[in-house]
Design an enzyme around this catalytic site. Structure first.
Site, PDB file in Angstrom:
ATOM      1  N   ARG A   8       0.836  -1.219   0.000  1.00 52.50           N
ATOM      2  CA  ARG A   8       0.000   0.000   0.000  1.00 52.50           C
ATOM      3  C   ARG A   8       0.865   1.260   0.000  1.00 52.50           C
ATOM      4  O   ARG A   8       0.493   2.284  -0.581  1.00 52.50           O
ATOM      5  CB  ARG A   8      -0.945  -0.001   1.198  1.00 52.50           C
ATOM      6  CG  ARG A   8      -0.249  -0.002   2.539  1.00 52.50           C
ATOM      7  CD  ARG A   8      -1.219  -0.028   3.701  1.00 52.50           C
ATOM      8  NE  ARG A   8      -0.514  -0.218   4.958  1.00 52.50           N
ATOM      9  CZ  ARG A   8      -0.717   0.497   6.053  1.00 52.50           C
ATOM     10  NH1 ARG A   8      -1.633   1.452   6.061  1.00 52.50           N
ATOM     11  NH2 ARG A   8      -0.046   0.250   7.164  1.00 52.50           N
ATOM     12  N   GLU A  56     -18.572   5.302   0.288  1.00 45.25           N
ATOM     13  CA  GLU A  56     -17.855   4.641  -0.804  1.00 45.25           C
ATOM     14  C   GLU A  56     -18.637   4.632  -2.110  1.00 45.25           C
ATOM     15  O   GLU A  56     -18.064   4.784  -3.201  1.00 45.25           O
ATOM     16  CB  GLU A  56     -17.495   3.209  -0.390  1.00 45.25           C
ATOM     17  CG  GLU A  56     -16.488   3.118   0.737  1.00 45.25           C
ATOM     18  CD  GLU A  56     -17.095   3.269   2.124  1.00 45.25           C
ATOM     19  OE1 GLU A  56     -16.330   3.239   3.108  1.00 45.25           O
ATOM     20  OE2 GLU A  56     -18.332   3.407   2.218  1.00 45.25           O
ATOM     21  N   PHE A  81     -14.707  -2.552   1.634  1.00 48.86           N
ATOM     22  CA  PHE A  81     -15.680  -1.487   1.395  1.00 48.86           C
ATOM     23  C   PHE A  81     -15.762  -1.133  -0.087  1.00 48.86           C
ATOM     24  O   PHE A  81     -16.851  -0.907  -0.616  1.00 48.86           O
ATOM     25  CB  PHE A  81     -15.310  -0.240   2.201  1.00 48.86           C
ATOM     26  CG  PHE A  81     -15.200  -0.485   3.677  1.00 48.86           C
ATOM     27  CD1 PHE A  81     -16.161  -1.224   4.344  1.00 48.86           C
ATOM     28  CD2 PHE A  81     -14.128   0.018   4.398  1.00 48.86           C
ATOM     29  CE1 PHE A  81     -16.060  -1.451   5.699  1.00 48.86           C
ATOM     30  CE2 PHE A  81     -14.023  -0.204   5.762  1.00 48.86           C
ATOM     31  CZ  PHE A  81     -14.986  -0.941   6.417  1.00 48.86           C
ATOM     32  N   HIS A 107      -5.618  -3.168   2.166  1.00 49.66           N
ATOM     33  CA  HIS A 107      -6.004  -3.945   3.351  1.00 49.66           C
ATOM     34  C   HIS A 107      -6.810  -5.188   2.994  1.00 49.66           C
ATOM     35  O   HIS A 107      -7.772  -5.554   3.662  1.00 49.66           O
ATOM     36  CB  HIS A 107      -6.778  -3.064   4.338  1.00 49.66           C
ATOM     37  CG  HIS A 107      -5.961  -1.967   4.949  1.00 49.66           C
ATOM     38  ND1 HIS A 107      -5.442  -0.929   4.197  1.00 49.66           N
ATOM     39  CD2 HIS A 107      -5.572  -1.741   6.235  1.00 49.66           C
ATOM     40  CE1 HIS A 107      -4.766  -0.109   4.983  1.00 49.66           C
ATOM     41  NE2 HIS A 107      -4.813  -0.579   6.222  1.00 49.66           N
ATOM     42  N   ASP A 115      -8.144  -5.684  12.865  1.00 47.48           N
ATOM     43  CA  ASP A 115      -9.462  -5.111  12.570  1.00 47.48           C
ATOM     44  C   ASP A 115     -10.530  -6.191  12.404  1.00 47.48           C
ATOM     45  O   ASP A 115     -11.723  -5.899  12.442  1.00 47.48           O
ATOM     46  CB  ASP A 115      -9.409  -4.241  11.315  1.00 47.48           C
ATOM     47  CG  ASP A 115      -8.752  -2.895  11.599  1.00 47.48           C
ATOM     48  OD1 ASP A 115      -8.437  -2.625  12.767  1.00 47.48           O
ATOM     49  OD2 ASP A 115      -8.554  -2.127  10.650  1.00 47.48           O
ATOM     50  N   ARG A 165      -1.909  -4.693   3.261  1.00 48.32           N
ATOM     51  CA  ARG A 165      -1.515  -3.758   4.311  1.00 48.32           C
ATOM     52  C   ARG A 165      -0.106  -4.030   4.829  1.00 48.32           C
ATOM     53  O   ARG A 165       0.668  -3.109   5.074  1.00 48.32           O
ATOM     54  CB  ARG A 165      -2.499  -3.875   5.484  1.00 48.32           C
ATOM     55  CG  ARG A 165      -2.068  -3.073   6.711  1.00 48.32           C
ATOM     56  CD  ARG A 165      -2.785  -3.531   7.966  1.00 48.32           C
ATOM     57  NE  ARG A 165      -2.405  -2.724   9.119  1.00 48.32           N
ATOM     58  CZ  ARG A 165      -2.577  -3.102  10.365  1.00 48.32           C
ATOM     59  NH1 ARG A 165      -3.131  -4.261  10.643  1.00 48.32           N
ATOM     60  NH2 ARG A 165      -2.201  -2.322  11.358  1.00 48.32           N
TER      61      ARG A 165
END
Length: 308
Positions: A8, A56, A81, A107, A115, A165
């Protein structure tokens, strides 16, 4: 592989470089610029950066509109998302009219870590792969990410970049990058390992171990899931007969199924898909999650041995 760098992070740097060469590049983010690493672009080119907030679907629709004005939008947020929550906009507002929008979604996979399962996209390749006309790319390291960003900026039409990530090893020798053209990292005769993303390094580690016991292993970096390099897949599968796919994604609909689609009716193969086995992710340290889901080097090695 001598150093580590997050894919990323390379994505964010590549956007800044690209923005300096092409004033039609615009970047959109859904309030996660510090995580997706688009913040650098926002600071360098604030007039070409748009934060949609936690919206989004709106972000994707904005990008669709910008593309009709001659801009080349890059949309970024977490993969769960961007590929999930905004799926209908990706499909109908961008892909259906074949607009020139690029999706750099970060991610992805279980290595998102703490998460947890709600944020870990393990089905995004499948979702994007099924959309007509969508190019799907999964870079294996920071160098390949930079080249992938430049390649999708040059092509016309929608493209999905799946970005990790975690800081992962960078290959010492940069590989050539061409959309739809897999990279053969090593030749072999007994078994071929097709891998993508951060699992490419794992595949090479497994190959090194197997070679010690006299097993000749081919390793292929399939960075483009769609359009897949069918010629390369078929050539090495026919040569080795034993085929293994390795991905940090569900075994349903991802790299494994893409390779299987190429091979159906083309020969007699022993085939094994290594990935997330129809489970959601969960919270934990990335290295522990790789072990839990059978994606660490030892687990992958043991899985490969079951078909040798």
């Amino acid at each position: 592989m001598s150093k580590v760098k997050a894919i990323r992070a390379a994505y964010g740097e590549a956007l800044v470089e690209l923005g300096g060469r092409n004033d039609k590049i615009v970047v959109l983010d859904a309030d996660l610029a510090h995580a997706t690493m688009t913040q650098g672009f926002a600071e360098k080119y604030p007039e070409r950066f748009f934060n949609s907030g936690i919206a989004e679907a709106n972000m994707v629709s904005m990008a669709a509109g910008l593309s009709t004005m001659g801009y080349v939008p890059f949309c970024s947020t977490f993969a769960v998302f961007g590929a999930g929550r905004a799926y209908e906009q990706v499909r109908n507002s961008v892909a259906y009219p074949n607009f020139n929008v690029k999706f750099g979604m970060t991610h992805a996979g279980v290595t998102l870590g703490e998460d947890g399962g709600s944020h870990q996209a393990i089905e995004d390749i499948a979702l994007m792969r099924v959309i007509p006309g969508m190019t799907v790319i999964v870079p294996c390291d920071a160098n390949e990410t930079r080249r992938a960003v430049n390649a999708v900026a040059e092509m016309k039409g929608p493209a999905y970049l799946r970005l990790a990530r975690l800081a992962t090893p960078v290959f010492e020798h940069e590989m050539p990058f061409e959309i739809g053209k897999a990279n053969v990292l090593r030749e072999g005769n007994d078994v071929v390992l097709f891998a993508c993303g951060i699992m490419v390094g794992t595949a090479l580690e497994c190959a090194d171990e197997l070679e010690k016991s006299g097993v000749s292993v081919a390793v292929i970096n399939v960075h483009t899931i769609k359009p897949i390099d069918a010629e390369c897949v078929l050539k090495h599968a026919k040569h080795c007969k034993k085929v293994v796919t390795i991905e940090e994604h569900s075994v349903i609909g991802g790299l494994g199924d893409a390779v299987a689609d190429v091979l159906i009716g083309k020969g007699d193969f022993t085939f094994k898909k290594i990935g997330v086995q129809d489970r959601f992710g969960q919270s934990g340290k990335p290295e522990d999650l790789l072990i839990e889901y059978g994606l660490d080097t030892n687990s992958v090695l043991n899985s490969i041995r079951t078909i040798l």
